[in-house]
Write a protein that holds these residues in place. Structure first.
Motif, PDB file in Angstrom:
ATOM      1  N   ARG A   4       0.933  -1.093   0.097  1.00  0.00           N
ATOM      2  CA  ARG A   4       0.050   0.129   0.117  1.00  0.00           C
ATOM      3  C   ARG A   4       0.844   1.130   0.150  1.00  0.00           C
ATOM      4  N   CYS A 139      -8.926   4.145   4.503  1.00  0.00           N
ATOM      5  CA  CYS A 139      -9.605   3.006   3.612  1.00  0.00           C
ATOM      6  C   CYS A 139     -11.156   2.924   3.939  1.00  0.00           C
ATOM      7  N   ALA A 141     -12.997   0.385   3.671  1.00  0.00           N
ATOM      8  CA  ALA A 141     -13.332  -0.608   4.200  1.00  0.00           C
ATOM      9  C   ALA A 141     -13.499  -0.580   5.655  1.00  0.00           C
ATOM     10  N   CYS A 144     -10.655  -2.484   7.518  1.00  0.00           N
ATOM     11  CA  CYS A 144      -9.282  -1.989   7.294  1.00  0.00           C
ATOM     12  C   CYS A 144      -9.007  -0.687   7.984  1.00  0.00           C
ATOM     13  N   CYS A 160      -7.439   1.655   0.433  1.00  0.00           N
ATOM     14  CA  CYS A 160      -5.802   1.732   0.643  1.00  0.00           C
ATOM     15  C   CYS A 160      -5.282   0.920  -0.579  1.00  0.00           C
ATOM     16  N   CYS A 165      -8.600  -3.991  -0.948  1.00  0.00           N
ATOM     17  CA  CYS A 165     -10.237  -3.782  -0.229  1.00  0.00           C
ATOM     18  C   CYS A 165     -11.049  -3.294  -1.277  1.00  0.00           C
TER      19      CYS A 165
HETATM   20 ZN   LIG Z   1      -8.069  -1.145   2.997  1.00  0.00          ZN
END
Ligand SMILES: [Zn+2]
Length: 184
Positions: A4, A139, A141, A144, A160, A165
């Motif tokens: 990432r 992010c 999610a 996450c 991310c 994700c």
């Molecule tokens: Zn993520």
């Protein structure tokens, strides 16, 4: 998995703090005094030699307020209140310098942790003022919540890492649509 993307300095410091907690792996680097000392050393920040439990609680609360601020939305006002509280507690304020000409944020630095928090706050405020903070995002999610640096041209990304994700989100949405279309 693709790594990432890391934020450029000085935003990398803010990203590093927020990401000391990794939800997907259920890991929190700031859950122990040794963890806080190690993180501060890696970032070149001052830190108490033996952080107290109250220090850990404080820095984790500070971290989660940062995550919330970056994420925006409903929790952002409460997060800003926590961060403003830390501005007051650490005496963080702007200072103009005559020679060499410049300006920076300084704090009272009553404790090593105060000084470390001042450095993070200085980065956040500077980046908020110059607009660069808007590219450091959380992010989308829920499981996450990683802080990532959005390099997309119009800063429109939501994940991310789209391949991770974003793909997980698509899969969940697909399953939800299927479940709705074919109730058991
Ligand atoms: Zn993520």
């Amino acid at each position: 998995m693709t790594p990432r993307p890391a934020a450029p300095p000085p935003l990398a410091l803010v990203q590093s703090l927020v990401n000391t907690r990794e939800l997907l792996e259920d890991r929190d680097d700031l859950s122990t005094p040794a963890g806080l000392v190690a993180w501060a050393a890696a970032e070149g920040l001052p830190c108490p030699a033996r952080p107290a439990q109250a220090d850990l609680t404080r820095v984790r609360r500070f971290r989660e307020a940062l995550r919330q601020l970056l994420d925006g939305g409903e929790g952002a006002a409460g997060a800003a209140a926590v961060l403003n509280g830390e501005l007051a507690r650490t005496g963080t304020r702007p200072l103009l310098r005559a020679a060499p000409p410049g300006a920076e944020f300084v704090g009272d630095g009553a404790t090593a942790l105060d000084t470390a928090i001042t450095r993070v706050l200085a980065t956040v405020i500077t980046a908020r003022l110059d607009g660069s903070l808007s590219r450091l995002k959380i992010c989308g999610a829920e499981d996450c919540r990683w802080a990532y640096y959005d390099r997309s041209p119009n800063a429109v990304s939501r994940w991310c890492e789209t391949s991770v994700c974003g793909a997980r989100h698509k899969m969940r949405a697909y399953r939800a649509r299927r479940a709705a279309a074919h109730p058991a």
